[in-house]
Write a protein that holds these residues in place. Structure first.
Motif, short mmCIF file in Angstrom:
data_model
loop_
_atom_site.label_atom_id
_atom_site.label_comp_id
_atom_site.label_asym_id
_atom_site.label_seq_id
_atom_site.Cartn_x
_atom_site.Cartn_y
_atom_site.Cartn_z
N LEU A 304 0.80 -1.23 0.00
CA LEU A 304 0.00 0.00 0.00
C LEU A 304 0.83 1.28 0.00
O LEU A 304 0.29 2.35 -0.25
N LEU A 317 -4.94 1.78 8.38
CA LEU A 317 -5.07 0.34 8.68
C LEU A 317 -5.41 0.14 10.15
O LEU A 317 -6.28 -0.66 10.51
N SER A 324 -1.03 -4.63 9.62
CA SER A 324 -0.30 -4.19 8.42
C SER A 324 0.77 -5.19 7.98
O SER A 324 1.28 -5.10 6.86
N GLU A 335 -12.44 -5.72 4.17
CA GLU A 335 -11.24 -4.95 4.51
C GLU A 335 -10.78 -4.08 3.34
O GLU A 335 -10.36 -2.94 3.53
N ILE A 339 -10.29 -0.01 3.31
CA ILE A 339 -9.06 0.69 2.88
C ILE A 339 -9.38 1.70 1.79
O ILE A 339 -8.92 2.85 1.82
#
Length: 423
Positions: A304, A317, A324, A335, A339
């Motif tokens: 990410l 997160l 993470s 999830e 995000i």
């Protein structure tokens, strides 16, 4: 007792221009400034580089003066931002254009602009009184008649121009003196509020300074009302501070956030950050699907980090209790949605702003309905004129407020001179 055709109170941007304009139109002019020197606020504008105006057309400039900018139309048709550029260039000052149309002197020093204005004041034999705080403006039943200083000196004047500024940045001398003299003439003052000001927040992550000092580049920052409808969006940079948020995008949104709280009668306004404004949620979803296949064994945080600063990603997160260090391919659809929502629509509340003294610009001021927009003369007292930030209009930073100051100064000075010379 000394008599002037035109007396200008306030040696800031609009006051200096008003004095120059009146003198160029044939009036005898006195300029009164309470500081030791003129142009104090001008010296600190544009981080000391002096963003003199903006190279955009009238419509766009007025669109960038969201607080009552329409009032300036008549003035703009008599003198505009291109005239400001010509004014300086014709006096040998080279200007250059930077991002968003902002115009600066090529020297990158605001002193270049202030010194030029001081030189013109001298060349035009304008009487300059510094260190000269005004006690009051003198009126008779119909018109303004002069000014009394705190040291007891009095000046008579056919016309007086109030160029005393607002209440933002009081260290530069803007302490709101002019409002009481406007009131004395019968004017109403629209409630003052800070604009172009950092916003404060009581959110836990702000109080705990989780993101303090973190900058986000080229993001969309929105102000939402209590119905979660978008009030305004600005695409620029921002920074998280120990008290809330700041930076160009925040300064531009600040007026709208404060007005929204007032209108909605709430103690908070909701801000929303889209940290990836060039990607849709759908495109992000597709990108994540591909990354699951190509980089699925890497940790979530490693995959990410291409989508924003690591601190910001880790914060997002953690907010959703996503570990993470897990492998990216283990993310489930819920999830991934969380995000994406964080990256595209992180919402939090702001609860106010730094005080007006810490703002760059004052909102509110002399009610513009009581001022002739063509001449900037008072409708309450003859021969009284207003320029710049004392008036109820305000623009964004980026050369817009200074443009308004130069233009209102130029136009008021011209009409004050014509009025005085015809009487």
């Amino acid at each position: 007792m000394t008599h002037y055709d035109v007396l200008v109170i306030g040696g800031g941007t609009s006051g200096m221009m008003a004095a120059i304009s009146a003198a160029e139109h044939g009036a005898t002019v006195g300029l009164i400034e309470k500081n030791k020197f003129v142009g104090r606020k001008l010296l600190v504008t544009g981080n000391g580089r002096c963003n003199v105006t903006n190279n955009r057309d009238k419509e766009e400039i007025i669109a960038h003066i969201p607080g009552n900018g329409r009032f300036l139309y008549s003035a703009f048709y008599q003198y505009d931002n291109y005239d400001i550029m010509n004014f300086f260039r014709s006096r040998g000052i080279a200007l250059k254009e930077e991002d968003h149309g902002r115009m600066f002197p090529t020297t990158d020093k605001s002193r270049t602009i202030v010194n030029a204005l001081k030189q013109i004041i001298e060349d035009l034999s304008i009487d300059l009184y510094t260190n000269a705080p005004v006690e009051t403006v003198l009126y008779d039943e119909e018109k303004v008649t002069g000014v009394r200083l705190e040291d007891g000196r009095e000046f008579q004047a056919t016309s007086v121009i109030l160029s005393t500024g607002g209440r933002a940045m009081p260290k530069t001398g803007s302490t709101g003196d002019g409002y009481k003299w406007a009131k004395k003439a019968g004017h109403t003052i629209k409630e003052l509020y800070p604009t172009e000001v950092p916003l404060t927040s009581e959110e836990t992550f702000i109080k705990e300074r989780t993101l303090q000092g973190l900058s986000l580049r080229d993001i969309d920052l929105k102000v939402l009302n209590k119905k979660r409808k978008n009030v305004v969006t600005h695409r620029m940079d921002m920074i998280f501070t120990h008290l809330g948020i700041s930076g160009p995008a925040v300064l531009r949104c600040s007026m709208f956030a404060l007005q929204t709280m007032k209108r909605d009668k709430t103690d908070a306004a909701t801000m929303a950050i889209d940290s990836l404004p060039d990607m849709t949620a759908g495109e992000l979803n597709q990108a994540f699907s591909q990354l699951k296949r190509s980089e699925g064994d890497k940790s979530i945080k490693n995959v990410l980090k291409q989508f924003g600063p690591e601190r910001y990603i880790l914060f997002g997160l953690e907010r959703h209790s996503i570990d993470s260090d897990r492998a990216f391919k283990t993310l489930n659809s819920k999830e991934i949605d969380q995000i994406i929502t964080f990256l595209k629509d992180f919402q939090f509340d702001v609860h106010g702003s730094l005080p007006i003294e810490k703002a760059f610009v004052t909102g509110g001021g002399v009610n513009t309905k009581e001022v002739n927009p063509k001449t900037l003369e008072s409708k309450k007292k003859n021969n009284l004129y207003f320029t710049g930030e004392i008036l109820d209009y305000n623009g964004y930073t980026g050369g817009y407020n200074i443009t308004g100051a130069f233009i209102t100064g130029r136009v008021a000075g011209m009409h004050a001179a014509e009025t005085s010379l015809s009487q």
